[in-house]
Design an enzyme around this catalytic site. Structure first.
Site, mmCIF file in Angstrom:
data_model
loop_
_atom_site.group_PDB
_atom_site.id
_atom_site.type_symbol
_atom_site.label_atom_id
_atom_site.label_comp_id
_atom_site.label_asym_id
_atom_site.label_seq_id
_atom_site.Cartn_x
_atom_site.Cartn_y
_atom_site.Cartn_z
ATOM 1 N N ALA A 10 73.475 38.757 26.050
ATOM 2 C CA ALA A 10 74.291 38.172 27.407
ATOM 3 C C ALA A 10 74.562 37.518 27.732
ATOM 4 O O ALA A 10 74.716 36.574 28.397
ATOM 5 C CB ALA A 10 73.230 38.890 28.589
ATOM 6 N N HIS A 11 74.209 36.398 26.077
ATOM 7 C CA HIS A 11 75.047 34.765 26.248
ATOM 8 C C HIS A 11 76.069 34.690 25.933
ATOM 9 O O HIS A 11 77.278 35.208 26.217
ATOM 10 C CB HIS A 11 74.179 34.613 25.396
ATOM 11 C CG HIS A 11 72.806 34.336 25.041
ATOM 12 N ND1 HIS A 11 71.675 33.285 25.927
ATOM 13 C CD2 HIS A 11 72.003 35.216 24.468
ATOM 14 C CE1 HIS A 11 70.631 33.821 25.684
ATOM 15 N NE2 HIS A 11 70.858 34.420 24.624
#
Length: 146
Positions: A10-11
């Site tokens: 999710a970066h």
């Protein structure tokens, strides 16, 4: 297979890459957008490519670097920069010079585009008037084609 595992990250990274050219990046070396003065990006968006690991420390380092450069530039522009090393002063002067050069190139580019538009508009206007004059003369029988 009965048991599966999916890998997910999710970066959000690399959406406003930092670089030395507007053709290959969204921000300059100081995190300032090429297209908009005084708008800075100081997060993982400035990374050139996604890292293979958690980007927390790299993001913190980039944010620290960009915020320090902004603070030094603002102090320099306000004549409040005192007790700094020659290297720091040199870097700040280079940063300000890069910004001024970019602004000058941007304004000259805008001027070139405006000149092109207006010269092209003038050429269209002259061609339209000339066409109208030829058609009017043709209608009156004063034009002979050779």
């Amino acid at each position: 297979p009965k048991y599966t595992m999916s890998v997910f990250s999710a970066h959000q990274m690399c959406t406003c890459r930092m670089g030395s050219s507007p053709s290959s990046s969204a921000t300059d070396e100081d995190g300032e957008l090429w297209e908009c003065d005084n708008l800075y990006v100081a997060d993982a968006s400035t990374l050139p490519t996604a890292s293979g690991a958690n980007p927390m420390l790299t993001t913190l380092a980039i944010s620290h670097m960009i915020s320090n450069r902004i603070a030094l530039r603002l102090k320099y522009e306000d004549d409040r920069l005192a007790d700094v090393s020659e290297d720091t002063l040199f870097n700040v002067i280079n940063q300000v010079a890069r910004r001024d050069d970019r602004r000058e190139r941007a304004s000259s580019l805008v001027q070139c585009v405006l000149n092109f538009i207006f010269s092209r508009w003038t050429a269209y206007f002259v061609a339209t008037v000339a066409s109208a004059a030829v058609l009017a003369a043709w209608r009156d029988g004063n034009v002979f084609l050779i």
